[in-house]
Scaffold this active site. Structure first.
Site, PDB file in Angstrom:
ATOM      1  N   GLU A 104     -39.551 -55.197  -4.814  1.00  0.00           N
ATOM      2  CA  GLU A 104     -40.578 -54.504  -5.603  1.00  0.00           C
ATOM      3  C   GLU A 104     -41.983 -54.907  -5.146  1.00  0.00           C
ATOM      4  O   GLU A 104     -42.880 -54.070  -5.062  1.00  0.00           O
ATOM      5  CB  GLU A 104     -40.353 -54.769  -7.096  1.00  0.00           C
ATOM      6  CG  GLU A 104     -39.076 -54.070  -7.575  1.00  0.00           C
ATOM      7  CD  GLU A 104     -38.689 -54.410  -9.004  1.00  0.00           C
ATOM      8  OE1 GLU A 104     -38.641 -55.611  -9.332  1.00  0.00           O
ATOM      9  OE2 GLU A 104     -38.445 -53.470  -9.789  1.00  0.00           O
ATOM     10  N   GLU A 124     -30.211 -56.122  -9.072  1.00  0.00           N
ATOM     11  CA  GLU A 124     -30.324 -56.427 -10.501  1.00  0.00           C
ATOM     12  C   GLU A 124     -29.106 -56.013 -11.317  1.00  0.00           C
ATOM     13  O   GLU A 124     -28.729 -56.661 -12.282  1.00  0.00           O
ATOM     14  CB  GLU A 124     -31.565 -55.744 -11.096  1.00  0.00           C
ATOM     15  CG  GLU A 124     -32.881 -56.401 -10.739  1.00  0.00           C
ATOM     16  CD  GLU A 124     -33.467 -55.948  -9.424  1.00  0.00           C
ATOM     17  OE1 GLU A 124     -32.738 -55.356  -8.605  1.00  0.00           O
ATOM     18  OE2 GLU A 124     -34.670 -56.186  -9.217  1.00  0.00           O
TER      19      GLU A 124
END
Ligand code: CAA
Length: 699
Positions: A104, A124
């Site tokens: 990210e 995740e």
């Protein structure tokens, strides 16, 4: 310690994140990045910025150890927004793995330069959450929704080459990474900002049918999981909403996931998987033995499967059988397995030949004399095992490790039958051994430390999760399976239909119910085992109905009928009225008035039996940690990972409640099979959990 430092290269500021071991985004890293960005934005001496990392990897994600603690500012979503909003070009220099929050951060940079070996990913989902710092909004914009959804739902590590095709990586360098990133940064100076969040998605191509297709394609592997559906909803938002709204939606869905108990369970498993290799008394300094060639005794399904694990990582194998025919058949099966992988495009024909070249077949024990590790996978009786070990004792070179793949037998006794008991241990593979990830490493009374250490490392090398167990009947996994199976079988004799028992446990999250499992494994195996045990040693009420089926020739799937029946060439279990007749007759014989049993009662009894046995194993020191038991059950028996294994599941119920339930069962069903584990009682009375036990006894 400063975790984000700055060095100037001309007018390019190179920020280096240095937060070992994996440069996770701990609070100090987030704060360091945010402060640097603020300072650099207003620094007239700086035209461009590079974000690089020290050590083995680019940022590997959020700091999982900080999960659960109150979040501290600056939050990651704000940091990445700040990076993306910079007017000066920001370049990520990626080596190792850019994962989760790390990717990210990279996506919020304006350019990404990587080395060939780098990988990116959003793992995740494996932690029960979703990429919560813009990953679900930015990856679809830059890589396209189809690639993004693949990465987000699988959590897989995408190689730099593939990421380059996706547009996520701009350049792969074979030179110095930071220098290449500086060059890219210098070229970008003066050009309009290139922000991932500003890329427009052609939403029309990704309508409801696209997402319906995605949901369908992952339905099976995500059954029971909470986060995957939320991941899909995030990508739907990316496709249909402006960035700011999409980010808001991502935040809401992230919070839903983070609050769900599955997140805690999956994070527990992340650490549990990594704890298993920490063995009391074994350190990095403990010597290891060199394993250059492995011998396998028995070329049956088990032996062949075990051998494949070593061949797959380039360790040659000598495989021994008693007769040429059996040897040829075994090697034929191995070849077929590899050819099946080749047909799926996972191997080339050349690779298949290369792998087969690692196998040497033999009929003579003498040919095992150059093996550094020998694993026997022969018939499961003590007499035969001792005979085999006698031969091994004769031919194996000094220092060779001698291992048994037994599922139940006493390794101490096997070891004592040799002249070198310290070289002996159990290596219990699970079937199919080339597929199942679990390996129980059974430490006998006097197994040498270097033998154990070698096998713990070897498990990793052959990509298994190796859990050390002590010697006891069935070790960790099969010992726990026994009371679980007993309760399932009792439920049938008391009133539930086999398919109801299976449905209850399947819906709890097990891959299949115990009745189907029994049919698959062969109902006759338990039967033979019971014959050897004597009726006083097991709960006859639970198994007499099963034994009657076996006596009628219903041995399971392999003969087309067992607890269920099977149509020719079809593995789907079908309830059989003939079986119900046997069950009803047996219930009547025992004077049991059959009553329907609610699914939750079936699950509760089976789970309590599992947990109680787990607590006994832990209390007796046959497992080092409760979390090791969870690893065994999740990796070897398909216990739903999202429940964190049976011991973590017990913690979520509360050990006081578990203990009370077991006492209630003792009252109701009698004390013969319901004796609470002393450790369970002790922890329950002290208001503690298995996690507390692990913390206090961390070895
Ligand atoms: N946070 C904290 N510790 C971490 C960590 C993380 N994200 N990732 C790894 N570690 C720790 C491990 O627990 C281990 O610690 P010990 O040595 O004390 O056991 C150590 O780092 C090394 O890890 P591995 O043994 O796994 O090393 P490896 O070289 O085999 O693998 C890796 C390295 C590929 C980075 C692997 O550790 C990994 O996959 N880590 C998890 C990555 C991940 O899931 N990232 C996403 C986090 S969630 C997120 O980022 C969401 C968000 O935006 C809010």
């Amino acid at each position: 310690m400063t975790t984000v430092s700055k060095a100037m290269h001309g007018r390019v500021a190179v920020l280096t994140v240095d937060n070992p071991p994996v440069n996770a985004l701990s609070h100090s890293v987030r704060e360091g990045l945010a402060n640097q960005m603020t300072a650099l934005a207003g620094d007239d001496g700086v035209d461009a910025i590079v974000i690089a990392c020290a050590g083995r990897t680019f940022i590997a994600g959020a700091d999982i150890r900080e999960f659960g603690a109150p979040p501290k500012e600056p939050h990651l979503p704000d940091v990445v927004n700040q990076i993306e909003a910079m007017e000066k070009p920001v370049v990520a220099a990626i080596h190792g793995t850019a994962l989760g929050g790390g990717l990210e951060v990279a996506l919020s940079c304006h350019y990404r330069v990587a080395v060939e070996s780098a990988k990116i990913g959003l793992p995740e989902v494996h932690l029960g959450i979703l990429p919560g710092a813009g990953g679900t909004q930015r990856l679809p914009r830059i890589a396209g929704p189809a690639n993004a959804i693949d990465a987000i739902l699988s959590g897989r590590h995408v190689k730099a080459r593939e990421a380059l095709k996706w547009g996520v990586i701009d350049e792969i360098t074979d030179g110095d990474l930071v220098e290449a990133a500086i060059a890219t940064a210098e070229k970008a100076v003066g050009k309009p900002p290139r922000r991932t969040g500003e890329i427009e998605i052609d939403g029309d191509a990704f309508g409801p049918e696209f997402f319906a297709g995605v949901r369908k394609s992952v339905a099976k592997q995500t059954r029971g999981y909470f986060a995957p559906e939320r991941c899909i909803q995030c990508v739907e938002a990316a496709v249909s909403l402006p960035l700011a709204e999409g980010l808001k939606r991502e935040r809401e869905l992230f919070q839903e996931c983070a609050k769900n108990p599955q997140a805690k369970a999956l994070q527990h498993m992340f650490f549990a998987d990594r704890q298993v290799s920490r063995i009391p008394g074994i350190t990095k300094e403990t010597p290891r033995r060199d394993i250059k060639r492995v011998g396998i005794i028995g070329a049956g399904t088990m032996g062949g499967g075990i051998a494949m694990n070593f061949a797959n990582v380039g360790i040659p194998v000598t495989i021994l059988e008693v007769q040429q025919e059996a040897l040829d058949r075994g090697l034929g099966v191995v070849r077929k397995n590899y050819e099946r992988s080749a047909a799926k495009g996972k191997l080339t024909a050349e690779q298949v030949e290369g792998l087969m070249g690692q196998f040497t077949g033999t009929l003579s024990y003498d040919d095992l004399s150059d093996c550094d590790l020998i694993i026997e996978a022969v018939f499961e009786t003590m007499e035969i095992k001792k005979k085999v070990f006698g031969e091994l004792d004769r031919v194996a070179k000094p220092g060779a490790i001698l291992a048994s793949n037994t599922s139940y037998l006493d390794i101490d006794e096997i070891a004592a039958s040799t002249s070198r008991p310290a070289d002996v241990l159990g290596l219990h593979f699970f079937s199919p051994a080339n597929v199942m990830r679990l390996l129980e490493i059974v430490r006998a009374e006097i197994t040498a430390d270097d033998v154990l250490a070698t096998c713990v490392d070897l498990a990793k090398a052959i990509r298994k999760v190796g859990v050390v167990a002590g010697v006891c009947h069935g070790f960790i996994g099969n010992r726990m399976l026994s009371p679980y199976g007993r309760e399932a079988s009792l439920a049938v004799i008391e009133g539930a239909k086999p398919e109801e028992v299976d449905a209850a446990l399947y819906n709890f999250g097990m891959p299949m119910g115990p009745m189907t499992m029994s049919d698959m494994a062969g109902v006759d195996i338990g039967y033979l085992n019971r014959q050897g045990m004597g009726r006083e040693n097991y709960e006859t009420k639970a198994y007499d109905w099963v034994d009657r089926l076996v006596e009628q020739g219903r041995k399971g799937l392999k003969v087309g009928k067992g607890i269920y029946r099977y149509a020719e060439g079809d593995r789907t279990p079908q309830p059989d009225p003939e079986v119900m007749k046997v069950i009803e007759e047996e219930s009547a014989k025992l004077g049991i008035e059959r009553k329907p049993i609610p699914a939750e009662d079936i699950v509760e009894r089976c789970m309590m039996a599992l947990i109680n046995e787990g607590a006994k194993i832990l209390g007796e020191g046959k497992a080092y940690r409760a979390s090791d038991i969870d690893v065994v059950y999740v990796n070897g028996y398909g216990f739903p990972r999202y429940r964190g294994g049976p011991m973590h599941y017990a913690d979520t119920i509360g050990l006081k409640n578990v203990y009370a339930k077991i006492m209630e069962f003792q009252e109701k069903f009698g004390p013969r099979w319901w004796q609470p584990a002393p450790l369970l009682k002790e922890l329950a009375e002290a208001g503690k959990s298995f996690a507390d036990y692990d913390r206090e006894n961390a070895g």
